[in-house]
Design a protein around this motif. Structure first.
Motif, PDB file in Angstrom:
ATOM      1  N   UNK A 177     -19.770 -64.186  16.209  1.00 24.91           N
ATOM      2  CA  UNK A 177     -19.289 -65.554  16.399  1.00 24.91           C
ATOM      3  C   UNK A 177     -19.979 -66.228  17.573  1.00 24.91           C
ATOM      4  N   UNK A 178     -20.407 -67.476  17.368  1.00 26.74           N
ATOM      5  CA  UNK A 178     -21.147 -68.219  18.381  1.00 26.74           C
ATOM      6  C   UNK A 178     -20.360 -69.382  18.980  1.00 26.74           C
ATOM      7  N   UNK A 179     -19.433 -69.938  18.212  1.00 23.29           N
ATOM      8  CA  UNK A 179     -18.628 -71.076  18.673  1.00 23.29           C
ATOM      9  C   UNK A 179     -17.164 -70.647  18.696  1.00 23.29           C
ATOM     10  N   UNK A 180     -16.614 -70.563  19.884  1.00 24.57           N
ATOM     11  CA  UNK A 180     -15.287 -69.945  20.033  1.00 24.57           C
ATOM     12  C   UNK A 180     -14.333 -70.879  20.768  1.00 24.57           C
ATOM     13  N   UNK A 181     -13.165 -71.084  20.198  1.00 30.10           N
ATOM     14  CA  UNK A 181     -12.084 -71.826  20.854  1.00 30.10           C
ATOM     15  C   UNK A 181     -11.127 -70.819  21.477  1.00 30.10           C
ATOM     16  N   UNK A 182     -10.686 -71.087  22.702  1.00 29.10           N
ATOM     17  CA  UNK A 182      -9.752 -70.198  23.392  1.00 29.10           C
ATOM     18  C   UNK A 182      -8.542 -71.019  23.831  1.00 29.10           C
ATOM     19  N   UNK A 183      -7.369 -70.639  23.361  1.00 31.11           N
ATOM     20  CA  UNK A 183      -6.138 -71.299  23.789  1.00 31.11           C
ATOM     21  C   UNK A 183      -5.202 -70.249  24.377  1.00 31.11           C
ATOM     22  N   UNK A 198     -13.277 -66.585  28.652  1.00 30.40           N
ATOM     23  CA  UNK A 198     -14.197 -67.727  28.552  1.00 30.40           C
ATOM     24  C   UNK A 198     -15.503 -67.443  29.281  1.00 30.40           C
ATOM     25  N   UNK A 199     -15.393 -66.955  30.509  1.00 28.79           N
ATOM     26  CA  UNK A 199     -16.592 -66.708  31.311  1.00 28.79           C
ATOM     27  C   UNK A 199     -17.500 -65.685  30.642  1.00 28.79           C
ATOM     28  N   UNK A 200     -16.907 -64.603  30.138  1.00 31.61           N
ATOM     29  CA  UNK A 200     -17.715 -63.570  29.500  1.00 31.61           C
ATOM     30  C   UNK A 200     -18.352 -64.081  28.216  1.00 31.61           C
ATOM     31  N   UNK A 201     -17.610 -64.875  27.439  1.00 33.68           N
ATOM     32  CA  UNK A 201     -18.182 -65.453  26.224  1.00 33.68           C
ATOM     33  C   UNK A 201     -19.421 -66.273  26.550  1.00 33.68           C
ATOM     34  N   UNK A 202     -19.311 -67.104  27.580  1.00 35.90           N
ATOM     35  CA  UNK A 202     -20.447 -67.939  27.961  1.00 35.90           C
ATOM     36  C   UNK A 202     -21.585 -67.099  28.521  1.00 35.90           C
ATOM     37  N   UNK A 203     -21.245 -66.067  29.290  1.00 34.24           N
ATOM     38  CA  UNK A 203     -22.277 -65.164  29.813  1.00 34.24           C
ATOM     39  C   UNK A 203     -23.014 -64.454  28.689  1.00 34.24           C
ATOM     40  N   UNK A 204     -22.316 -64.224  27.561  1.00 30.07           N
ATOM     41  CA  UNK A 204     -22.917 -63.533  26.425  1.00 30.07           C
ATOM     42  C   UNK A 204     -23.605 -64.507  25.462  1.00 30.07           C
ATOM     43  N   UNK A 205     -23.688 -65.785  25.837  1.00 32.02           N
ATOM     44  CA  UNK A 205     -24.439 -66.750  25.041  1.00 32.02           C
ATOM     45  C   UNK A 205     -23.636 -67.554  24.041  1.00 32.02           C
ATOM     46  N   UNK A 206     -22.323 -67.411  24.016  1.00 34.51           N
ATOM     47  CA  UNK A 206     -21.494 -68.172  23.089  1.00 34.51           C
ATOM     48  C   UNK A 206     -21.195 -69.564  23.643  1.00 34.51           C
ATOM     49  N   UNK A 207     -20.895 -70.495  22.758  1.00 31.51           N
ATOM     50  CA  UNK A 207     -20.422 -71.819  23.139  1.00 31.51           C
ATOM     51  C   UNK A 207     -18.901 -71.820  23.036  1.00 31.51           C
ATOM     52  N   UNK A 232     -14.278 -77.460  16.070  1.00 29.53           N
ATOM     53  CA  UNK A 232     -15.252 -76.889  15.153  1.00 29.53           C
ATOM     54  C   UNK A 232     -15.690 -75.472  15.468  1.00 29.53           C
ATOM     55  N   UNK A 233     -14.755 -74.547  15.697  1.00 30.36           N
ATOM     56  CA  UNK A 233     -15.144 -73.170  16.049  1.00 30.36           C
ATOM     57  C   UNK A 233     -15.388 -72.307  14.816  1.00 30.36           C
ATOM     58  N   UNK A 234     -16.111 -71.212  15.008  1.00 27.88           N
ATOM     59  CA  UNK A 234     -16.158 -70.200  13.954  1.00 27.88           C
ATOM     60  C   UNK A 234     -15.276 -69.006  14.315  1.00 27.88           C
ATOM     61  N   UNK A 235     -14.594 -69.100  15.464  1.00 31.76           N
ATOM     62  CA  UNK A 235     -13.611 -68.090  15.874  1.00 31.76           C
ATOM     63  C   UNK A 235     -12.650 -68.726  16.870  1.00 31.76           C
ATOM     64  N   UNK A 236     -11.436 -68.192  16.914  1.00 29.37           N
ATOM     65  CA  UNK A 236     -10.433 -68.675  17.862  1.00 29.37           C
ATOM     66  C   UNK A 236      -9.715 -67.498  18.497  1.00 29.37           C
ATOM     67  N   UNK A 237      -9.519 -67.591  19.800  1.00 29.11           N
ATOM     68  CA  UNK A 237      -8.777 -66.576  20.547  1.00 29.11           C
ATOM     69  C   UNK A 237      -7.443 -67.184  20.947  1.00 29.11           C
TER      70      UNK A 237
END
Length: 419
Positions: A177-183, A198-207, A232-237
């Protein structure tokens, strides 16, 4: 000020406080406060009997009782049996949790186990540690506690979300997954885990398309779900407690279920019953959802013994960590040869590392009697407390729901604190 002196300063008003708070939720098992350092180790607890985390109450409450039985079966602490726990309800409400903590403290306890929720512990931690009483939680995961000014009296046997967040993010990225929403719920638990994820996702190259908290006391979460969809995410946390059931229902209805996008949770949503609560008629609709949670060692003997002690238990999450809270406190008192928390607090970190390995209260107690330094490895795994009074390494479970909506452990991963 030395802790024992602080305790003496508040002790004279303790009996009056018992009377003043006698209407608090929960019941205290002792109306007459015990003296600090009287040779009898008295536990108190503030754990969820009602409220949003009520499902986590039974495993923690029963595991604490089981730990005390185990300690007493081995001869007790300092030659005396450990008395019945002075218990009260955290209730998922800060005001009630504070009142419950006051009630327990008024009984003259030497240590408080709880609360289950990070927010509830933060509501009363200053009262407990300020009174020179040891506090230990088996489920407070908010990063806030690591550097909290507690005079060294607060401990936890569960790792910080600073260790869980990177694993959660890596699970999401490993699934492509490249585009991730976190709530996340708007409390210390939610904000802390959301930020590390969030920080780790961005560090790993995700938006990260959305990183936002919500009011967990809301009655409707349609707006939150709509914000996720609009990003418009392809994954949600989803970092939630029981309100996550409604959020997941809304996501499925809005075309954001696990059959459409990646859906992930954390320890607050890990439950055998989640799928049937989200979709009572078709629990398989949660199939494919994954999440992370602090894992326990595969301790078959402990699990079997706990189930024999409390056969009604369905959920076991955080039960091992609470058992280790009680055992660590009892061993610290043995090591210090004192039940005064001002004395045994100095031994809490040391007995979990750099000594002769032992895995039960009885075995560790025998080593202490022989003059040995001990390294207690708990039923939840090696503790190895840092100077901050918390595990420096975490084993994180990656869980998932299968085609029938049944909870499964997919694997475990290790995360270590950064120096």
């Amino acid at each position: 000020m030395k802790a024992s002196i602080r305790r003496s300063a508040i002790f004279t008003s303790a009996a009056a406080l018992v009377i003043a708070v006698c209407g608090a939720t929960g019941t205290a098992s002792s109306a007459v406060p015990a003296e600090p350092g009287d040779g009898e180790l008295q536990f108190g607890s503030v754990l969820p009997e009602t409220g949003q985390l009520a499902y986590l109450g039974p495993p923690q409450i029963e595991s604490l009782k089981f730990a005390i039985k185990t300690i007493n079966d081995a001869g007790g602490v300092l030659g005396k049996p450990v008395p019945t726990v002075v218990s009260s309800d955290e209730a998922g409400q800060e005001a009630v949790a504070v009142q419950s903590a006051d009630r327990v403290l008024a009984a003259g306890v030497d240590a408080v186990v709880g609360a289950a929720a990070s927010g509830m512990s933060l509501a009363f931690i200053d009262r407990v540690t300020g009174a020179g009483v040891v506090q230990c939680s088996g489920s407070n995961t908010a990063p806030t506690f690591t550097d909290y000014e507690d005079d060294g009296f607060y401990f936890r046997t569960v790792p910080s979300d600073a260790l869980q967040g990177p694993i959660l993010a890596d699970v999401v990225r490993a699934d492509g997954h490249d585009r991730v929403a976190v709530i996340a719920r708007a409390d210390d638990y939610g904000r802390g885990l959301m930020e590390t994820t969030r920080k780790t996702l961005e560090d790993r190259g995700a938006t990260v398309t959305l990183a936002e908290t919500y009011d967990p006391k809301a009655t409707n979460f349609d707006q939150v779900v709509q914000k996720v969809k609009n990003s418009g995410p392809d994954a949600a946390v989803v970092i939630a407690f029981e309100e996550g059931t409604q959020i997941l229902q809304g996501m499925i209805e809005s075309g954001l279920g696990p059959d459409r996008i990646g859906v992930y949770g954390a320890d607050g949503l890990r439950s055998e019953e989640l799928a049937s609560l989200v979709s009572p008629g078709d629990p398989g609709r949660l199939s494919g959802m994954k999440g992370t949670a602090p894992a326990s060692a595969e301790n078959e003997k402990y699990i079997n013994d706990l189930k024999k002690f409390a056969p009604q238990l369905k959920e076991l999450q955080f039960a091992p960590q609470v058992f280790d809270c009680a055992t660590t406190i009892a061993l610290a008192a043995e090591q210090a040869e004192s039940d005064d928390p001002g004395d045994f607090v100095e031994e809490m970190n040391g007995i979990t590392k750099d000594g002769d390995k032992c895995t039960t209260f009885a075995a560790c107690k025998e080593l202490i009697a022989d003059g040995k330094d001990i390294d207690y490895d708990g039923v939840s795994g090696p503790l190895d407390f840092t100077d901050k009074g918390e595990p420096g390494q975490a084993t994180i479970e990656v869980y998932g729901y299968d085609a029938k909506g049944q909870l499964q452990t997919l694997r475990t991963e290790t995360s270590e604190a950064q120096e």
